[in-house]
Design an enzyme around this catalytic site. Structure first.
Site, PDB file in Angstrom:
ATOM      1  NE  ARG A   1      -4.315   4.977  -2.579  1.00  0.00           N
ATOM      2  CZ  ARG A   1      -3.729   3.812  -2.819  1.00  0.00           C
ATOM      3  NH1 ARG A   1      -2.457   3.642  -2.516  1.00  0.00           N
ATOM      4  NH2 ARG A   1      -4.412   2.820  -3.352  1.00  0.00           N
TER       5      ARG A   1
ATOM      6  CE  LYS B   1       2.551   1.161  -1.751  1.00  0.00           C
ATOM      7  NZ  LYS B   1       3.462   0.645  -2.819  1.00  0.00           N
TER       8      LYS B   1
END
Length: 420
Positions: free
Chosen positions: A249, A168
């Protein structure tokens, strides 16, 4: 004539003359036999393929050239009664393995020049058509079997670069963007070799790869490698020169994105807040939950640095992959030693999805955006829980910045609600 009769009588009555006659008969039979074999050889030569002229059409594949050469080669072997090297279909093992990984193997020959030399001798192959063609290419790895490649089709190789994480973080977007580059060939599906399928062996892994030409890079991406403890040692054993790419991220946003994906598959799972804490009252974070654990990047990176130097690992910002895809792709192309071909002209921003898309995808003239599973809106999370998570990740983020020499700025609250 009485004199003739006496002469023959004398000839056959003498034992020595009789022996001489026998020798004469043997010599005559030998001469007739030699003439017969010479006649047979002349007939065979008359049916041999004539040399190909320069104007003849070139064979498209090496296999077709060998098709002409093999019968002549077999005939020559029979004529010469020699035990010289011959070609056999070879696989890694007998039986079904031969059909999977088989190629042409020169028994007793280690140099491809022997094959080229015999092709020239045969006169049945247009050698100009073979120029620039890889006659024998090593399959590499543990099998070591040689393979014949079709012209322009290339060979399957173990990956020289792997996108190892993180889940992700934007790995699918990066892979799809990179596949636009003509010198990159990548597997679409995640092989999960170094975490789930390692027992299948390197030959199985290589067989999943696309064929590449000289100068092209083979790639794959499996984000779970980054958090798999055995993965660094296994990749290093395959090749210590493998280049590694990690898309990172904001760990808080990443955790929420991870939860959103699971929620879409299992709507009845507990709330994000309840899964985050071992005890909501004390505020103790549950680091055993994978959504939380993956974001402790510094901890996982320490494992990788035991096997690979920092210079062999590139960290791509998932946030910048959205705001400046061409800039991040430029860094990746430089890292891989490739010309910067993927630039701003390849992207447009999709307002509906909220992230960049390709104007032209690999092998297509049409615009391409990531699938419907990308771009999901995150559920509303209690701001207090988000702040607790930021406080939890802060020291790990600082250590990660120091280790990589790059400040990603995750301490600043962001409003990125996209599920890449």
């Amino acid at each position: 004539d009485p004199r003739t009769v006496m002469a023959f009588s004398f000839l056959f009555s003498d034992p020595l003359s009789r022996s001489t006659f026998k020798k004469f008969v043997v010599m005559l039979c030998s001469l007739l036999t030699s003439l017969y074999f010479l006649h047979c050889l002349t007939e065979s030569c008359g049916t041999a393929p004539h040399p190909v002229r320069a104007s003849d059409p070139a064979p498209t594949y090496l296999g077709s050239a060998l098709g002409d050469w093999t019968p002549l080669r077999r005939k020559r072997l029979l004529q010469k009664r020699t035990s010289g090297p011959v070609y056999e279909t070879a696989g890694r093992n007998a039986g079904s393995d031969a059909s999977r990984g088989g190629g042409l193997r020169a028994r007793g020959w280690s140099d491809p020049e022997h094959l080229r030399s015999d092709l020239r001798l045969s006169g049945s192959v247009n050698l100009a058509a073979l120029a620039g063609m890889s006659v024998l290419s090593a399959a590499g790895g543990s099998s070591g079997a040689s393979k014949l490649s079709q012209l322009g089709e290339g060979t399957k190789k173990l990956p020289q670069a792997i996108i190892i994480g993180v889940k992700k973080g934007g790995t699918r977007a990066l892979l799809e963007f990179l596949r636009v580059h003509p010198d990159i060939r990548a597997v679409g599906a995640e092989p999960h070799f170094f975490d789930r399928n390692f027992d299948n062996g390197l030959d199985w892994y290589r067989d999943l790869m696309p064929k590449t030409l000289e100068g092209q890079i083979t790639m794959e991406k499996t984000p779970s490698y980054f958090v798999t403890r055995e993965a660094p040692a296994r990749i290093c054993a395959m090749s210590r020169d493998t280049k590694l790419i990690v898309v990172v991220r904001d760990p808080v946003t990443r955790a929420i994105s991870d939860y959103t994906q699971t929620l879409s598959k299992k709507p009845d799972i507990p709330t994000f807040e309840s899964l985050t804490f071992k005890n909501r009252t004390t505020g103790l974070i549950d680091t055993s939950w994978s959504a939380i654990q993956i974001g402790i990047y510094a901890k996982h990176l320490e494992n990788w640095l035991q096997y690979f130097p920092m210079g062999q690992i590139l960290f791509v910002s998932g946030e910048r992959l959205i705001s400046d895809p061409a800039g991040e792709l430029g860094r990746v192309q430089d890292f891989l030693g490739l010309k910067r071909i993927i630039t701003d002209k390849h992207f447009y921003f999709n307002q509906t999805k909220g992230f960049p898309c390709l104007k032209k995808a690999e092998g297509s003239s049409k615009p391409h955006c990531l699938g419907k599973t990308k771009g999901r809106t995150h559920p509303n999370i209690d701001p207090e829980v988000v702040q607790r998570l930021r406080d939890f990740y802060r020291p790990f983020n600082m250590k990660f910045y120091q280790m990589t020499g790059h400040i990603f700025g995750w301490e600043e609250e962001t409003d990125i609600t996209l599920n890449l």
